[in-house]
Design a protein around this motif. Sequence first.
Motif, PDB file in Angstrom:
ATOM      1  N   LYS A  54      -7.376   0.011  -5.739  1.00  0.00           N
ATOM      2  CA  LYS A  54      -7.040  -1.405  -5.891  1.00  0.00           C
ATOM      3  C   LYS A  54      -8.244  -2.319  -6.160  1.00  0.00           C
ATOM      4  O   LYS A  54      -8.191  -3.155  -7.065  1.00  0.00           O
ATOM      5  CB  LYS A  54      -6.277  -1.869  -4.653  1.00  0.00           C
ATOM      6  N   GLY A  58      -7.426  -3.900  -9.663  1.00  0.00           N
ATOM      7  CA  GLY A  58      -6.757  -5.184  -9.457  1.00  0.00           C
ATOM      8  C   GLY A  58      -5.386  -4.983  -8.818  1.00  0.00           C
ATOM      9  O   GLY A  58      -4.783  -3.913  -8.925  1.00  0.00           O
ATOM     10  N   SER A  61      -2.193  -3.763 -10.879  1.00  0.00           N
ATOM     11  CA  SER A  61      -2.235  -2.500 -11.619  1.00  0.00           C
ATOM     12  C   SER A  61      -1.003  -1.641 -11.329  1.00  0.00           C
ATOM     13  O   SER A  61      -0.601  -1.485 -10.171  1.00  0.00           O
ATOM     14  CB  SER A  61      -3.490  -1.725 -11.211  1.00  0.00           C
ATOM     15  N   SER A 182     -14.226  -8.876 -17.734  1.00  0.00           N
ATOM     16  CA  SER A 182     -12.988  -9.630 -17.506  1.00  0.00           C
ATOM     17  C   SER A 182     -12.901 -10.849 -18.402  1.00  0.00           C
ATOM     18  O   SER A 182     -11.840 -11.152 -18.938  1.00  0.00           O
ATOM     19  CB  SER A 182     -12.913 -10.113 -16.058  1.00  0.00           C
ATOM     20  N   ASP A 220      -2.986 -12.484 -15.678  1.00  0.00           N
ATOM     21  CA  ASP A 220      -3.624 -11.631 -14.668  1.00  0.00           C
ATOM     22  C   ASP A 220      -2.994 -10.244 -14.633  1.00  0.00           C
ATOM     23  O   ASP A 220      -3.701  -9.236 -14.449  1.00  0.00           O
ATOM     24  CB  ASP A 220      -3.538 -12.286 -13.277  1.00  0.00           C
ATOM     25  N   ASP A 224      -5.080  -6.751 -15.492  1.00  0.00           N
ATOM     26  CA  ASP A 224      -5.202  -5.587 -14.605  1.00  0.00           C
ATOM     27  C   ASP A 224      -4.635  -4.338 -15.283  1.00  0.00           C
ATOM     28  O   ASP A 224      -5.143  -3.226 -15.067  1.00  0.00           O
ATOM     29  CB  ASP A 224      -4.477  -5.835 -13.272  1.00  0.00           C
ATOM     30  N   THR A 228      -6.482  -0.823 -16.104  1.00  0.00           N
ATOM     31  CA  THR A 228      -5.830   0.420 -15.647  1.00  0.00           C
ATOM     32  C   THR A 228      -5.718   1.428 -16.785  1.00  0.00           C
ATOM     33  O   THR A 228      -6.021   2.611 -16.622  1.00  0.00           O
ATOM     34  CB  THR A 228      -4.423   0.102 -15.096  1.00  0.00           C
TER      35      THR A 228
END
Length: 423
Positions: A54, A58, A61, A182, A220, A224, A228
């Motif tokens: 995690k 994030g 995910s 990011s 967001d 994520d 992933t």
Amino acid sequence: MLDNAGSRFGDIFTLRLPVGANGIVLVANPEAVKEIFALGPDEGHAGKANIVLKPFLGRHSLLVLDGAEHGRQRKMMMPAFHGERMQAYGQAMLDLAHDSVDGWPIGRSFVVHRPMQRITTQVILRTVFGVAAGPQFEELADLLAKTLDAAAWPGLLFPFMQKDLGPLSPWGRWRRLRDRASSILHEEIRQARSNHESRNDVLAMMVAARDESGRALSDDEIHDELITLLVAGHETTATALTWALRWIVPNRELTRRLQDEIAGADDDPAKIARLELLDATVKETLRLQPVIPIVGRVLQEPMRVLGWDLPTGTWLAPAIALIHQRASLYPNPRRFDPDRFVGARPAPWEWLPFGGGLRRCIGAAFAIYEMKMVLAAVLSRVSMRLVKNEVRTVRRSITLAPDEGLPIVALERRPRKARLRAA
Ligand code: HEM
């Protein structure tokens, strides 16, 4: 260790590791794994078993979500990974592999895992992120490689190591790289929102996706998921490709048969994808050397497995690596023998390199397609030999990889054949 425990304790045993209430219950029996893979979204949670990921991936995910939220997000991502979508990605996969082969040194040894990692990262940038070749592509590829490298140190999996003590500390270095990556990813998402209709990459499809109530994925969530897909998709596939070469290269007869088969496919992705021996070779590689040896589920209700009553909260782990070594399913299981898969369709609880059930790897078709394109490009153009014939298996973070990244020598390189097209 898994092999030893499997031969000593059989189809079900507990590893007393400091996770879960009582360690992890390993299950190496195909029929029992079939039942575990059939658990519903509220009966067995994989997200809870993947929780160490995690901080890296994030909280949105797919790998760490469970229940309804996992189902919603997975449904929105699936269309981009359906088998028929692979046609759209195949040419990029093949071209990037040929470009890589063009740069391999001839006559001296190099670690082949490296170009494999670069190809798989570039394939994701192109097909998932939709970033076209150019300086931005190179910059993002470089930044992401550094970010993933900084996160690969296993010590970072411990929460007490996740402290930012400045740019030289492991966590601090990773955080700074991740923040830069990011902000570029957010810029990519912004662009995709404005031009997704004219694109056919995974990001464009995620931007356009709507759930049953008409809701889109948030920035967001998409951010994520991009991380992933990159993390789940690049190292795994690069390692599987390296394992394939470990077994193909020293086997002259198999190499010749594969080269003959590939020569008949005219450098055409759709034809390559249908080659029978190549398909069987990819399957046999993932059987003998599963990159991920176990997957996890945390029971949300009690379950009886092979006569044992297991309470809610038990961590169960279908043992991919042990099932793949069962002599009753795979005679002479330590032998690399692609012919065992020619014309065969193994059951999903007997051949399970991508896990199974509701959590089966979303990128399985993508990875298999990519492996075929890369192997076709490499085998049709380069003659190789391994530097060492004995290759040990080592653990790299959560994957099992060939020792030292498999040093090889490329002896000779042939030019790429012009694709034959119908007039
Ligand atoms: C040879 C290459 C690969 C291997 C061996 C592999 C293996 C796996 C395994 C074992 C799982 C866990 C399944 C379970 O819990 O039952 C998984 C999940 C996942 N993989 Fe892969 N994978 C590969 C390539 C890829 C690629 C190329 C992508 C995407 C581009 C990808 C994306 C994912 C995602 C998003 C999940 C989470 C699925 C979920 O929780 O619903 N993987 N993979």
